[in-house]
Design a protein around this motif. Structure first.
Motif, mmCIF file in Angstrom:
data_model
loop_
_atom_site.group_PDB
_atom_site.id
_atom_site.type_symbol
_atom_site.label_atom_id
_atom_site.label_comp_id
_atom_site.label_asym_id
_atom_site.label_seq_id
_atom_site.Cartn_x
_atom_site.Cartn_y
_atom_site.Cartn_z
ATOM 1 N N ALA A 71 0.828 -1.210 0.000
ATOM 2 C CA ALA A 71 0.000 0.000 0.000
ATOM 3 C C ALA A 71 0.861 1.259 0.000
ATOM 4 O O ALA A 71 0.561 2.226 -0.710
ATOM 5 N N TYR A 72 1.939 1.262 0.779
ATOM 6 C CA TYR A 72 2.817 2.430 0.816
ATOM 7 C C TYR A 72 3.456 2.672 -0.552
ATOM 8 O O TYR A 72 3.469 3.804 -1.040
ATOM 9 N N CYS A 73 3.983 1.616 -1.156
ATOM 10 C CA CYS A 73 4.610 1.771 -2.475
ATOM 11 C C CYS A 73 3.610 2.332 -3.483
ATOM 12 O O CYS A 73 3.945 3.223 -4.272
ATOM 13 N N ALA A 74 2.390 1.835 -3.468
ATOM 14 C CA ALA A 74 1.358 2.346 -4.373
ATOM 15 C C ALA A 74 1.068 3.820 -4.075
ATOM 16 O O ALA A 74 0.895 4.628 -4.995
ATOM 17 N N PHE A 75 1.043 4.200 -2.819
ATOM 18 C CA PHE A 75 0.774 5.575 -2.409
ATOM 19 C C PHE A 75 1.804 6.544 -2.979
ATOM 20 O O PHE A 75 1.478 7.668 -3.353
ATOM 21 N N VAL A 76 3.078 6.097 -3.052
ATOM 22 C CA VAL A 76 4.135 6.971 -3.583
ATOM 23 C C VAL A 76 4.363 6.757 -5.080
ATOM 24 O O VAL A 76 5.367 7.190 -5.632
ATOM 25 N N GLY A 77 3.421 6.056 -5.736
ATOM 26 C CA GLY A 77 3.502 5.872 -7.180
ATOM 27 C C GLY A 77 4.489 4.824 -7.630
ATOM 28 O O GLY A 77 4.973 4.855 -8.763
ATOM 29 N N LYS A 78 4.795 3.894 -6.748
ATOM 30 C CA LYS A 78 5.738 2.827 -7.074
ATOM 31 C C LYS A 78 5.090 1.496 -6.752
ATOM 32 O O LYS A 78 3.879 1.410 -6.603
ATOM 33 N N ARG A 79 5.891 0.457 -6.608
ATOM 34 C CA ARG A 79 5.393 -0.883 -6.316
ATOM 35 C C ARG A 79 6.505 -1.662 -5.645
ATOM 36 O O ARG A 79 7.664 -1.242 -5.656
ATOM 37 N N LEU A 80 6.152 -2.808 -5.076
ATOM 38 C CA LEU A 80 7.184 -3.711 -4.573
ATOM 39 C C LEU A 80 7.891 -4.330 -5.767
ATOM 40 O O LEU A 80 7.267 -4.581 -6.800
ATOM 41 N N PRO A 81 9.190 -4.608 -5.656
ATOM 42 C CA PRO A 81 9.864 -5.289 -6.767
ATOM 43 C C PRO A 81 9.398 -6.737 -6.877
ATOM 44 O O PRO A 81 8.988 -7.339 -5.885
ATOM 45 N N THR A 82 9.463 -7.284 -8.076
ATOM 46 C CA THR A 82 9.188 -8.705 -8.254
ATOM 47 C C THR A 82 10.395 -9.486 -7.757
ATOM 48 O O THR A 82 11.480 -8.930 -7.579
ATOM 49 N N GLU A 83 10.227 -10.792 -7.569
ATOM 50 C CA GLU A 83 11.378 -11.609 -7.164
ATOM 51 C C GLU A 83 12.520 -11.537 -8.169
ATOM 52 O O GLU A 83 13.670 -11.350 -7.777
ATOM 53 N N PRO A 84 12.257 -11.688 -9.477
ATOM 54 C CA PRO A 84 13.370 -11.600 -10.424
ATOM 55 C C PRO A 84 14.064 -10.236 -10.412
ATOM 56 O O PRO A 84 15.289 -10.168 -10.528
ATOM 57 N N GLU A 85 13.321 -9.153 -10.244
ATOM 58 C CA GLU A 85 13.945 -7.828 -10.176
ATOM 59 C C GLU A 85 14.827 -7.717 -8.942
ATOM 60 O O GLU A 85 15.956 -7.221 -9.006
ATOM 61 N N TRP A 86 14.298 -8.165 -7.805
ATOM 62 C CA TRP A 86 15.068 -8.083 -6.557
ATOM 63 C C TRP A 86 16.350 -8.904 -6.687
ATOM 64 O O TRP A 86 17.433 -8.448 -6.335
ATOM 65 N N GLU A 87 16.221 -10.124 -7.206
ATOM 66 C CA GLU A 87 17.394 -10.989 -7.301
ATOM 67 C C GLU A 87 18.419 -10.448 -8.287
ATOM 68 O O GLU A 87 19.618 -10.537 -8.054
#
Length: 173
Positions: free
Chosen positions: A21-37
């Motif tokens: 919810a916080y990431c969406a609030f600031v116009g972003k998102r959580l990273p996907t697993e492949p992006e994080w890795e």
């Protein structure tokens, strides 16, 4: 996620549902697993964000109540401010991908033979993970409403097409 957004620690935003919810609030998102890795392993698939050799001083891990692999090397045994271990940066310059806090990523635990899609995935290892090493491939699965002091997150954003960076995602604090 910037330091100002995270206030250096995130004790009150440590459930998956709040992080997303916080990431969406600031116009972003959580990273996907492949992006994080990818951010953690770099272009050569390193075992740890800094390379292939384990070193206690490169991150905040391995100490729980004075016990653990890195306790004698000065590991704090609790979450520290973002960026406290710059020597542990990945080849892309991303900090805190090994230790400090487990990080929520956008993904469900859907991998055979232990698939449990009701669980959400965390990456990176926490400060108090004393038995395993904080490898870039480490993952953990917990309910989306689970919270603990060594759980946090970072936000990601998709880069515009034609940005020339060679990457389609920016992952950071």
């Amino acid at each position: 996620m910037s330091r100002s957004c995270r206030h250096n620690l995130a004790p009150s935003i440590n459930r998956f549902v709040d992080a997303a919810a916080y990431c969406a609030f600031v116009g972003k998102r959580l990273p996907t697993e492949p992006e994080w890795e990818k951010a953690a392993r770099g272009p050569h698939g390193s075992r740890y964000p800094w390379g292939d050799t384990f070193e206690c001083g490169r991150g905040n891990f391995g100490n729980f109540a004075g016990d653990g692999r890195c306790a004698e090397d000065g590991a704090p045994g609790k979450p520290t401010a973002v960026g406290s271990f710059p020597q542990g940066a990945s080849s892309y310059g991303v900090l805190d991908l090994a230790g400090n806090v487990w990080e929520w990523v956008e993904g469900r635990y859907n991998y055979a033979p232990l698939a449990r899609p009701e669980l959400r995935v965390l990456r990176g290892g926490g400060c108090c993970s004393i038995y395993g090493l904080p490898r870039s491939s480490d993952r953990l699965a917990l309910p989306a409403t689970y919270r603990d002091v060594d759980i946090g997150f970072r936000c990601a954003r998709s880069l515009p097409a034609g940005s020339g960076s060679g990457s389609k995602t920016a992952v950071g604090r």
